[in-house]
Design a protein around this motif. Structure first.
Motif, PDB file in Angstrom:
ATOM      1  N   MET A 232       0.848  -1.173   0.000  1.00  0.00           N
ATOM      2  CA  MET A 232       0.000   0.000   0.000  1.00  0.00           C
ATOM      3  C   MET A 232       0.890   1.232   0.000  1.00  0.00           C
ATOM      4  N   THR A 233       0.615   2.171  -0.890  1.00  0.00           N
ATOM      5  CA  THR A 233       1.401   3.386  -0.962  1.00  0.00           C
ATOM      6  C   THR A 233       0.547   4.569  -0.561  1.00  0.00           C
ATOM      7  N   GLY A 234       1.203   5.696  -0.306  1.00  0.00           N
ATOM      8  CA  GLY A 234       0.474   6.894   0.072  1.00  0.00           C
ATOM      9  C   GLY A 234       0.304   6.977   1.574  1.00  0.00           C
ATOM     10  N   SER A 235      -0.166   8.136   2.026  1.00  0.00           N
ATOM     11  CA  SER A 235      -0.282   8.360   3.456  1.00  0.00           C
ATOM     12  C   SER A 235      -1.658   8.032   4.016  1.00  0.00           C
ATOM     13  N   SER A 236      -2.655   7.882   3.153  1.00  0.00           N
ATOM     14  CA  SER A 236      -4.012   7.598   3.628  1.00  0.00           C
ATOM     15  C   SER A 236      -4.257   6.096   3.623  1.00  0.00           C
ATOM     16  N   PRO A 237      -4.732   5.549   4.734  1.00  0.00           N
ATOM     17  CA  PRO A 237      -5.028   4.120   4.751  1.00  0.00           C
ATOM     18  C   PRO A 237      -6.225   3.816   3.847  1.00  0.00           C
ATOM     19  N   GLN A 238      -6.212   2.645   3.268  1.00  0.00           N
ATOM     20  CA  GLN A 238      -7.335   2.246   2.435  1.00  0.00           C
ATOM     21  C   GLN A 238      -7.668   0.805   2.727  1.00  0.00           C
ATOM     22  N   GLY A 239      -8.835   0.396   2.320  1.00  0.00           N
ATOM     23  CA  GLY A 239      -9.275  -0.966   2.527  1.00  0.00           C
ATOM     24  C   GLY A 239     -10.688  -0.982   3.068  1.00  0.00           C
ATOM     25  N   ILE A 240     -11.151  -2.170   3.398  1.00  0.00           N
ATOM     26  CA  ILE A 240     -12.494  -2.310   3.937  1.00  0.00           C
ATOM     27  C   ILE A 240     -12.476  -1.824   5.375  1.00  0.00           C
ATOM     28  N   LYS A 241     -13.236  -0.785   5.651  1.00  0.00           N
ATOM     29  CA  LYS A 241     -13.315  -0.208   6.993  1.00  0.00           C
ATOM     30  C   LYS A 241     -14.731  -0.272   7.548  1.00  0.00           C
ATOM     31  N   THR A 242     -15.715  -0.449   6.664  1.00  0.00           N
ATOM     32  CA  THR A 242     -17.114  -0.443   7.071  1.00  0.00           C
ATOM     33  C   THR A 242     -17.816  -1.649   6.469  1.00  0.00           C
ATOM     34  N   VAL A 243     -18.536  -2.382   7.300  1.00  0.00           N
ATOM     35  CA  VAL A 243     -19.340  -3.493   6.816  1.00  0.00           C
ATOM     36  C   VAL A 243     -20.736  -3.352   7.425  1.00  0.00           C
ATOM     37  N   LEU A 244     -21.744  -3.291   6.570  1.00  0.00           N
ATOM     38  CA  LEU A 244     -23.133  -3.206   7.032  1.00  0.00           C
ATOM     39  C   LEU A 244     -23.764  -4.588   6.927  1.00  0.00           C
ATOM     40  N   HIS A 245     -24.489  -4.962   7.978  1.00  0.00           N
ATOM     41  CA  HIS A 245     -25.144  -6.264   8.042  1.00  0.00           C
ATOM     42  C   HIS A 245     -26.655  -6.079   8.154  1.00  0.00           C
TER      43      HIS A 245
ATOM     44  N   HIS B 175     -12.595   2.053   1.721  1.00  0.00           N
ATOM     45  CA  HIS B 175     -12.210   3.439   1.925  1.00  0.00           C
ATOM     46  C   HIS B 175     -10.910   3.659   1.158  1.00  0.00           C
ATOM     47  N   VAL B 176     -10.896   4.641   0.286  1.00  0.00           N
ATOM     48  CA  VAL B 176      -9.709   4.968  -0.503  1.00  0.00           C
ATOM     49  C   VAL B 176      -9.491   6.479  -0.469  1.00  0.00           C
ATOM     50  N   PRO B 177      -8.253   6.924  -0.571  1.00  0.00           N
ATOM     51  CA  PRO B 177      -8.002   8.362  -0.516  1.00  0.00           C
ATOM     52  C   PRO B 177      -8.455   9.117  -1.763  1.00  0.00           C
ATOM     53  N   ASP B 178      -8.523   8.443  -2.930  1.00  0.00           N
ATOM     54  CA  ASP B 178      -8.906   9.104  -4.180  1.00  0.00           C
ATOM     55  C   ASP B 178      -9.762   8.143  -4.993  1.00  0.00           C
TER      56      ASP B 178
ATOM     57  N   ALA C 267     -10.210   4.293 -11.827  1.00  0.00           N
ATOM     58  CA  ALA C 267      -9.433   4.158 -13.065  1.00  0.00           C
ATOM     59  C   ALA C 267      -8.515   2.939 -12.976  1.00  0.00           C
ATOM     60  N   GLU C 268      -7.887   2.744 -11.818  1.00  0.00           N
ATOM     61  CA  GLU C 268      -6.976   1.615 -11.636  1.00  0.00           C
ATOM     62  C   GLU C 268      -7.699   0.268 -11.748  1.00  0.00           C
ATOM     63  N   VAL C 269      -8.836   0.151 -11.097  1.00  0.00           N
ATOM     64  CA  VAL C 269      -9.530  -1.157 -11.125  1.00  0.00           C
ATOM     65  C   VAL C 269     -10.206  -1.409 -12.473  1.00  0.00           C
TER      66      VAL C 269
END
Length: 88
Positions: A1-14, A70-73, A79-81
């Protein structure tokens, strides 16, 4: 992971059929009380992860858990995916 903002799954709704019962089960499972507790949503914060309980799938009609990345941009990540073969 690059950059200063964390990214990944942070929220899961059930989606849950019995909010009171689910609230008690998740509180016991996580070992904490919910931070948000209403008739239409119960939310827990556990070690940086947000777990939300939505009665009857809420207005979205969810029938299974929904994870939010959650992604910073968002435009750059989209575009990447899509360049990797994802479709929108």
């Amino acid at each position: 992971m690059t950059g200063s903002s964390p990214q990944g799954i942070k929220t899961v709704l059930h989606p849950v059929s019995d909010l009171a019962k689910a609230r008690a089960v998740y509180a016991a499972l996580l070992g904490i009380a919910p931070q948000t507790d209403s008739s239409y949503y119960v939310g827990f914060e556990a070690e940086g992860q947000h777990i939300g309980l939505v009665p009857d799938g809420g207005p979205q009609g969810m029938t299974s858990p929904v994870a939010y990345w959650h992604v910073p941009d968002i435009e750059a990540k989209l575009a990447e995916v899509t360049a990797a073969g994802a479709t929108v």
